[in-house]
Design an enzyme around this catalytic site. Structure first.
Site, short mmCIF file in Angstrom:
data_model
loop_
_atom_site.label_atom_id
_atom_site.label_comp_id
_atom_site.label_asym_id
_atom_site.label_seq_id
_atom_site.Cartn_x
_atom_site.Cartn_y
_atom_site.Cartn_z
N ASN A 1 0.82 -1.21 0.00
CA ASN A 1 0.00 0.00 0.00
C ASN A 1 0.86 1.26 0.00
O ASN A 1 1.85 1.36 0.72
CB ASN A 1 -0.92 0.01 1.22
CG ASN A 1 -2.01 -1.04 1.13
OD1 ASN A 1 -2.45 -1.38 0.04
ND2 ASN A 1 -2.44 -1.55 2.27
N ILE A 2 0.46 2.23 -0.79
CA ILE A 2 1.09 3.54 -0.81
C ILE A 2 0.42 4.39 0.27
O ILE A 2 -0.81 4.40 0.37
CB ILE A 2 0.93 4.19 -2.19
CG1 ILE A 2 1.62 3.33 -3.25
CG2 ILE A 2 1.49 5.61 -2.21
CD1 ILE A 2 1.27 3.70 -4.66
N HIS B 1 -1.99 9.32 3.12
CA HIS B 1 -1.89 10.61 3.83
C HIS B 1 -0.65 11.39 3.40
O HIS B 1 -0.67 12.63 3.37
CB HIS B 1 -1.88 10.39 5.34
CG HIS B 1 -0.66 9.71 5.88
ND1 HIS B 1 -0.41 8.37 5.68
CD2 HIS B 1 0.40 10.20 6.60
CE1 HIS B 1 0.74 8.05 6.26
NE2 HIS B 1 1.24 9.14 6.82
N CYS C 1 11.87 11.57 -6.61
CA CYS C 1 12.15 10.44 -5.72
C CYS C 1 13.53 9.93 -6.12
O CYS C 1 14.44 10.75 -6.28
CB CYS C 1 11.06 9.37 -5.82
SG CYS C 1 10.64 8.86 -7.50
#
Length: 215
Positions: free
Chosen positions: A125-126, A129, A150
């Protein structure tokens, strides 16, 4: 002054090829690039009488005042100075290198770090938030011009840009096409699923300067 653009193909450590565009500015007056007080600017990459402007890996313009790339190194600093950046959104958890921090300090650039692990697993999962916090910074025009990056400028950067595109009312096909253009063979189903289900309803304001929105 003459601009010469060269595109070269380089092999990465993992065997993949990537393209770099090198912009050479001939007949440069070195005095133009002196820091205040007459001292030479340590972040200018000058060879002989030519100034080499080398974009970071996977560099591209996203929208007015918004850029994306892989991790910039010292060879890219001269190019980044031409963008007049106010902010950098950094999406990796690792500490920012000291040389990069010095570059930011000397150019008055603010760093926003939202550490997202670079997982290669297909169903990790990314953190929703963190993407939301980064998107709020991205939408604030006071932070423009801004660079998103990134490590390679593919997955984490691609997800943030994809969520911006969703807010700009791009169709999913166009969002995925842009993501895949940078991720290429490394495109992840989990990233595309994240962008598909990302809820943009809590974001009500898109700066009028954005040119890629469907209004």
């Amino acid at each position: 002054m003459k601009l010469v653009e060269k595109t070269t193909t380089t092999e990465q450590d993992n065997g993949e090829d990537f393209c770099r565009t090198i912009i050479e500015v001939s007949e440069v007056n070195r005095n133009v690039f002196q820091a205040p007080g007459g001292e030479a600017d340590p972040f200018r990459v000058v060879s002989g009488e030519e100034l080499h402007l080398i974009p970071p890996l996977n560099f591209s313009m996203v929208d007015n005042g918004i850029f994306r790339s892989g991790f910039p190194d010292s060879a890219n600093f001269s190019f980044l100075q031409t963008l007049g950046l106010r902010s950098i959104i950094y999406l990796c958890p690792e500490p920012y290198p000291e040389s990069n921090l010095q570059f930011l300090k000397s150019n008055g650039i603010r760093l926003f770090q939202f550490g997202i692990e670079g997982n290669k697993e297909p169903f990790v999962n990314i953190p929703d938030h963190k993407i939301r916090m980064a998107l709020k910074v991205l939408l604030d025009e006071k932070n423009h011009p801004v660079l998103i990056h990134c490590k390679r400028g593919k997955h984490r950067t691609g997800c943030l840009v994809g969520c911006l595109r969703k807010l700009q009312k791009w169709c999913l096909t166009s969002i995925f096409d842009e993501y895949q253009r940078f991720a290429a063979a490394k495109a992840r189903v989990s990233d595309q699923r994240f962008m598909e289900i990302f809820d943009v309803s809590s974001f009500s304001h898109i700066p009028m300067s954005f040119s890629c929105s469907i209004r």
